[in-house]
Structure formats: structure tokens, C-alpha cells
Scaffold this motif. Structure first.
Motif, PDB file in Angstrom:
ATOM      1  N   GLY A   1      10.833  26.525 -12.635  1.00 41.81           N
ATOM      2  CA  GLY A   1      10.298  25.747 -13.748  1.00 41.81           C
ATOM      3  C   GLY A   1      11.346  24.882 -14.395  1.00 41.81           C
ATOM      4  O   GLY A   1      11.039  23.863 -14.985  1.00 41.81           O
ATOM      5  N   HIS A   2      12.607  25.265 -14.275  1.00 43.27           N
ATOM      6  CA  HIS A   2      13.659  24.398 -14.780  1.00 43.27           C
ATOM      7  C   HIS A   2      13.939  23.328 -13.740  1.00 43.27           C
ATOM      8  O   HIS A   2      14.090  23.617 -12.561  1.00 43.27           O
ATOM      9  N   ARG A   3      14.041  22.137 -14.190  1.00 43.19           N
ATOM     10  CA  ARG A   3      14.206  21.033 -13.262  1.00 43.19           C
ATOM     11  C   ARG A   3      15.545  20.365 -13.524  1.00 43.19           C
ATOM     12  O   ARG A   3      16.022  20.317 -14.634  1.00 43.19           O
ATOM     13  N   HIS A   4      16.129  19.821 -12.472  1.00 39.80           N
ATOM     14  CA  HIS A   4      17.413  19.152 -12.615  1.00 39.80           C
ATOM     15  C   HIS A   4      17.315  17.732 -12.121  1.00 39.80           C
ATOM     16  O   HIS A   4      16.591  17.435 -11.186  1.00 39.80           O
TER      17      HIS A   4
ATOM     18  N   LEU B   1      22.490  26.445  -9.432  1.00 41.27           N
ATOM     19  CA  LEU B   1      21.576  27.028  -8.444  1.00 41.27           C
ATOM     20  C   LEU B   1      21.095  28.397  -8.903  1.00 41.27           C
ATOM     21  O   LEU B   1      19.902  28.684  -8.877  1.00 41.27           O
TER      22      LEU B   1
ATOM     23  N   ALA C   1      21.578  29.797 -11.948  1.00 43.63           N
ATOM     24  CA  ALA C   1      21.159  29.893 -13.341  1.00 43.63           C
ATOM     25  C   ALA C   1      19.746  29.361 -13.545  1.00 43.63           C
ATOM     26  O   ALA C   1      19.110  29.643 -14.550  1.00 43.63           O
ATOM     27  N   MET C   2      19.280  28.588 -12.558  1.00 43.95           N
ATOM     28  CA  MET C   2      18.020  27.884 -12.728  1.00 43.95           C
ATOM     29  C   MET C   2      16.807  28.738 -12.400  1.00 43.95           C
ATOM     30  O   MET C   2      16.524  28.999 -11.247  1.00 43.95           O
TER      31      MET C   2
END
Lengths: 228, 228
Positions: free
Chosen positions: B220-223, B214, B216-217
Motif C-alpha cells: 500500500g505504500h508507494r514509491h 524495500l 520498510a515498505m
DNA sequence: TAGATTGTTAATCGATTAACAATC
DNA sequence: TAGATTGTTAATCGATTAACAATC
């Protein structure tokens, strides 16, 4: 893709998920040795305690910087604090709980979940018989009000403790309410948008693995606990 | 060594633990599609459903024989039954529960744990206030009587739902009573003999991993959810 | 038969472990 | 200084994925 795996599509220098999982184990160990009055520990001593290879431990830490002193080891309290910070467990993390049944009550009563910075801030259910009742400190609210309630609270973590049949619909509600990380206890594979993370806890899965090894193990075959 | 890893010291053609874990996921999927009235499924369709690579699925099954028909796919009901058998979930598996608190009550009330062949056959606690009370169908007994009770029952699986402080002592009692596989909910690394398996369920660990991602993201970073 | 899909091998990828120079 | 132990690189190991001949 492993069970409980989370995969960022775009990331440089990504920290492996197994490493993140082990960090929580290191915290447990450090907590234990600190209580025993130990102030410094070497990676070899930790290997003995946790059953995790000393090189593995040092490698895991190396993703985040330098933590020890050659010839000396690691300062227990300091390392504990730094790992806590790495995991962002040093800042407040608000969580919503949906499902006020037995499991929900157990989770609400679990100190680990209201400890330090992890804060359960609201509880929901769809059963009128449960709404208004107290779950620990929290009054159970109707799941339909989750979006309006969380507009104030701003929790980004949701704990899903509802029956399988309701799980997908509730997950979708949670996400609409702003949740971006879900801890799912229902035995179902949730469909979520790519920017939402899910970790599944599946008791039946754990028991399957135990059953397999129990039956598969002829006399003479030995098993060792890894850790957790 | 991974969290929850189990390592037989001597084994040829060992089935990887990730494979065993995924088998339980396949069961969930097969259950779902069966309810939707589907009788045949291809590995590609399962990839779509479970988010697990089709090659992975076929490879996982290949450890245990042949299950599908080229050009056709897999018969849903048949595959479900065969995987159930592989995991030894088709034979009775008796389980002891120690810890009759909130978590114990939730586990005793969970149908998945009294479903089909998984049978909770006894419950124990050390709190006099809880002994004699009913936990689902079971009367809570004193943990001191676990060995004599299990001499009759012969359960080899133990579920540990006691506080951290009691966990190691209770695990030792369980083992003396004949338990060879432990599902541990306490946040502690149990010391057990090499012929005893442990799987750990650690809610705090799961939450740590969620918190890390949560925070660190960056945008634009997707999980993506893997599965569980 | 032609198209689809398996089971399995080979290639890739990533995680674990051993080894060791640097350092306290 | 000598001994101990780190942080990191290189080697090993194992798991995932792609590719494809076999087969329905």
C-alpha cells in the motif's frame, strides 16, 4: 525533489532520505574505528571523524531508538550491528545484474557487492558474445530469460549497467521479473511504476559539480569535503 | 551536512548544490528531447519528463540569468549549450585516473568520460602487473610518477578507483600532484585540505537506501523515482 | 488581443543545528 | 559527587513550491 530522492506517498514518521544516506557513512566510520581497536565513541568524536555534526548524528539515530549512554557514548560494535539491522543489511538481499560489459564486470568483481548479505545471484546481457561467459562466479545469461530465472531466485533488487539506449527497455523487463528496486548507472531518467524505487549513479553529474566548483572558485574561496 | 556536500566557506550568492546536481539532469532531458526533434520546451513539459517541479526548474535557472521566453518556453539547443557552459563542460577538463583494475577499466572505457570536453589524460596504478598495459587509449603508469607526469599535463581532476586501503595515500599523492577535485569511488572518508573538493560515489550506500525502503515498505505504500 | 509561460517573490516545508534537562 | 554525554526540543537555516505580475 532532490536527485536520487525517493518519495513514499503515504507514510507517517518518515525517515528523511539524507538520514538514511548518512547511516551508511556512520557504518564506514564505525568500521574504521573498530579496526583501530576503539570500543566506545562519542558523537563529538564522530563529528571529528566524519565531518558530520554531532547533533545531526544523534538526531539521525533518534529516528530508530536509543543507542548510547549519557556520559559514556556509543558502543562501536553494538552500534554498527544495530545500524546494519536498520538498513536491513543483516538479512540476505539478492540482486540481479544486467549488463556484462566493463562496468558489469567491475561490479561483479567488487567485494562490497558480494559481501556479507548483499548477493549478486545472476547476470544478464543481450550480446551473444557475452552470454555463457563467466562474470565472477556467475554465468552470463540472455536478458530475455530474466523473468524465468528470477521466478526461482526471487531477487527484488536490479542493477542496471547497460548503455543508455537499452536502459529503459531493460528496466521494464526487470520490473516484469519482480524487481522492485533499481540501481541505475545509465544516464537516463527511467520511467517506472510508483511501487518501484530507483537510485541513480551518474558519474557525469558528479564531474559536472566538480567542474563547476573548480572554475567558479576564485582564489581565497575554500571548499570542504562533506562526506559520502 | 549532506553526503557529497561541498561547502565554500566564503561565498556570496552561492548556488545550492542540489541546483547544480539538477543541471546535469536537465542536460539529459534536453539531450533526449532534442533527439526527438523538439526545438522548444516549457517548464511544465520538463516537469512531466524529469519529474522535477516546474517552479524548481525555473528557480534553478534564475541563479544564472534568463533563459526562456514568456508565452513560448525554452529553446532546447540554446538552453543545452548554456547549461553546458554554466557547468564549464564547454572547456577542456583534463582528468587523471588512479586504479587500473576492473572499475578503472570500466571508467576508461566509458564514453561519457572521454566525451566532448571531459578528457582522461593519464592512468596510474601501483601493481607492476598492470603498469605498461593499455587502458583504452592510455598506457598505465606507476602511481609514483603522478607528480612528474601531471607537471606537464596540469590536470586538476582526479578519479580515485583504488581499494579502500590505498585510497587515502593515493588521494594525498594526487593533491601533491596538483589535483583540486577528486571523484572518489573508495568507501572511505578522505581527509583533504580545505581547497580540495571531493565527491563520493558509494554503491553500497545506494544499495543500503534501496534495501531500507524495500523492507520498510508495507503493502500500500508507494514509491516514486525522483531523478538523478 | 487573448492565451501561454516566464522570472521572481512570498509562503511553505523540511532539514540542520544549538541548547539543555536527563542520566550515566 | 562532578564531569561528560546522551536524547530531544526549540530555533535556525535553507530548499522547494505556489502564486502572480510581466511579457511574449
Amino acid at each position: 525533489m532532490d536527485a536520487n530522492e525517493i518519495r513514499p506517498a503515504i507514510t507517517a514518521n518518515r525517515v528523511p532520505t539524507p538520514t538514511l544516506e548518512r547511516l551508511a557513512t556512520y557504518l564506514k566510520c564505525l568500521h574504521d574505528v573498530a579496526q583501530a581497536g576503539v570500543t566506545t565513541i562519542s558523537s563529538a568524536a564522530l563529528q571529528e571523524m566524519a565531518g558530520i555534526n554531532a547533533s545531526q548524528f544523534r538526531k539521525d539515530l533518534s529516528y530508530f531508538g536509543e543507542f548510547g549512554r549519557p556520559g559514556v557514548g556509543y558502543h562501536v560494535a553494538d552500534l554498527h550491528d544495530r545500524i546494519t539491522a536498520i538498513l536491513h543489511m543483516d538479512v540476505d538481499q539478492r540482486m540481479l545484474l544486467v549488463g556484462a560489459g566493463n562496468l558489469g564486470a567491475a561490479l561483479a568483481g567488487y567485494t562490497g557487492l558480494n559481501d556479507e548479505r548483499l548477493q549478486l545471484v545472476a547476470a544478464f546481457d543481450n550480446d551473444p558474445a557475452r552470454i555463457g561467459r563467466k562474470l565472477g562466479q556467475l554465468k552470463v545469461e540472455h536478458v530475455g530469460s530474466i523473468a524465468t530465472v528470477n521466478a526461482d531466485l526471487g531477487a527484488r533488487i536490479g542493477i542496471l549497467a547497460v548503455p543508455r539506449s537499452a536502459a529503459q527497455a531493460v528496466a521494464t523487463l526487470m520490473i516484469a521479473a519482480g524487481v522492485r528496486a533499481i540501481l541505475n548507472f545509465a544516464p537516463i531518467i527511467l520511467r517506472v511504476p510508483p511501487d518501484v524505487m530507483v537510485r541513480n549513479v551518474c558519474v557525469t553529474q558528479e564531474l559536472s559539480v566538480l567542474c563547476y566548483h573548480l572554475e567558479a572558485m576564485p582564489a581565497g574561496h575554500r571548499h570542504r569535503q562533506g562526506e559520502g
